[in-house]
Design a protein around this motif. Structure first.
Motif, short mmCIF file in Angstrom:
data_model
loop_
_atom_site.label_atom_id
_atom_site.label_comp_id
_atom_site.label_asym_id
_atom_site.label_seq_id
_atom_site.Cartn_x
_atom_site.Cartn_y
_atom_site.Cartn_z
N HIS A 67 0.83 -1.21 0.00
CA HIS A 67 0.00 0.00 0.00
C HIS A 67 0.86 1.26 0.00
N GLY A 72 -1.08 2.87 -2.86
CA GLY A 72 -1.62 4.02 -2.16
C GLY A 72 -1.53 5.30 -2.98
N GLU A 95 -5.44 -3.12 -5.31
CA GLU A 95 -5.08 -3.38 -3.91
C GLU A 95 -5.65 -4.70 -3.42
N VAL A 146 -4.70 -0.56 6.75
CA VAL A 146 -4.46 0.38 5.66
C VAL A 146 -5.43 1.56 5.74
#
Length: 244
Positions: A67, A72, A95, A146
């Motif tokens: 991430h 991200g 993801e 996350v």
């Protein structure tokens, strides 16, 4: 990136929160299929608990890096070191796929190791060992970490605590179910009925830790802010004059 505003006390509170207050089995009700199917014997429950702790902890750490540096927002900005401007590329749609791939890969490695070194445990777990790859508790812990944007060490503590909480819950219910075999239970409640009742009572007991609020970090006050506040305070300049 590594600790953020978290102190050691915050990490202890985060561990307590992950194990008891936000237990994935007894509070979030994730991973219930394996919890109910593999909790007839304490030995089997402990074996599966250790497997989940290993997979969830390692997968949680690796998925944090995925991430942070791949999926991200602005995660690919590190490619500027190689002369590539990829900061605006968003791979967030990958993801879920990458997280599940990491979990499945470590589950396969774990399955090979258990089959090699503990054939009895491998046979007792049966189909539920490879199903760790799709255990919603493991994916849920990675996604929760996350979503909350934990730094590295708080993320490690959170996924480790979540795994230990899952192990604790399945070990407790397995020990209780072993005792219930010889107990005088109402015939209509034998099996899953009394198991659900005991799970509810355990969940209520874990809720007793709700008042512990140690996981939230207190942002450190910068020295510049402190100096500005001290300078803004009025200084008394009045002095008493002595009459001759």
């Amino acid at each position: 990136m590594w600790m953020g505003d978290y102190s050691i006390l915050n990490l202890v509170g985060l561990m307590i929160q992950a194990i008891f207050i936000e237990n994935f089995l007894l509070v979030n009700f994730l991973g219930m299929c394996t919890y109910l199917a593999c909790s007839n014997k304490l030995k089997t429950a402990n074996g599966l608990g250790v497997a989940v702790v290993f997979v969830l902890t390692v997968s949680g750490i690796l998925n944090w890096f995925v991430h942070r540096f791949v999926t991200g927002p602005g995660a690919l900005s590190w490619l500027e070191f190689f002369g590539l401007n990829a900061a605006n590329i968003n791979l967030g749609f990958l993801e879920f796929l990458l997280f599940i791939s990491v979990i499945a890969g470590f589950t396969q490695i774990l399955e090979i190791l258990i089959e090699k070194f503990s054939p009895a445990l491998y046979m007792s777990l049966g189909l539920y060992l490879p199903l760790i790859a799709v255990n919603c508790a493991i994916l849920g812990a990675c996604l929760f970490a996350v979503t909350r944007d934990y730094p590295f060490f708080p993320n490690f503590i959170y996924v480790l605590g979540s795994a230990l909480g899952w192990w604790l819950a399945i070990a407790l219910i397995a020990a209780i179910r072993e005792r219930l075999v010889t107990a005088d239970v109402v015939p209509g409640l034998k099996g899953m009925g009394i198991t659900f009742i005991m799970s509810g009572l355990m969940s209520m007991a874990f809720m007793g830790f709700t008042g512990i609020k140690l996981a939230n970090p207190t942002p450190a006050v910068s020295e510049e802010l402190v100096s500005n506040e001290s300078e803004s305070q009025p200084v008394s300049e009045g002095k008493s004059e002595l009459t001759p």
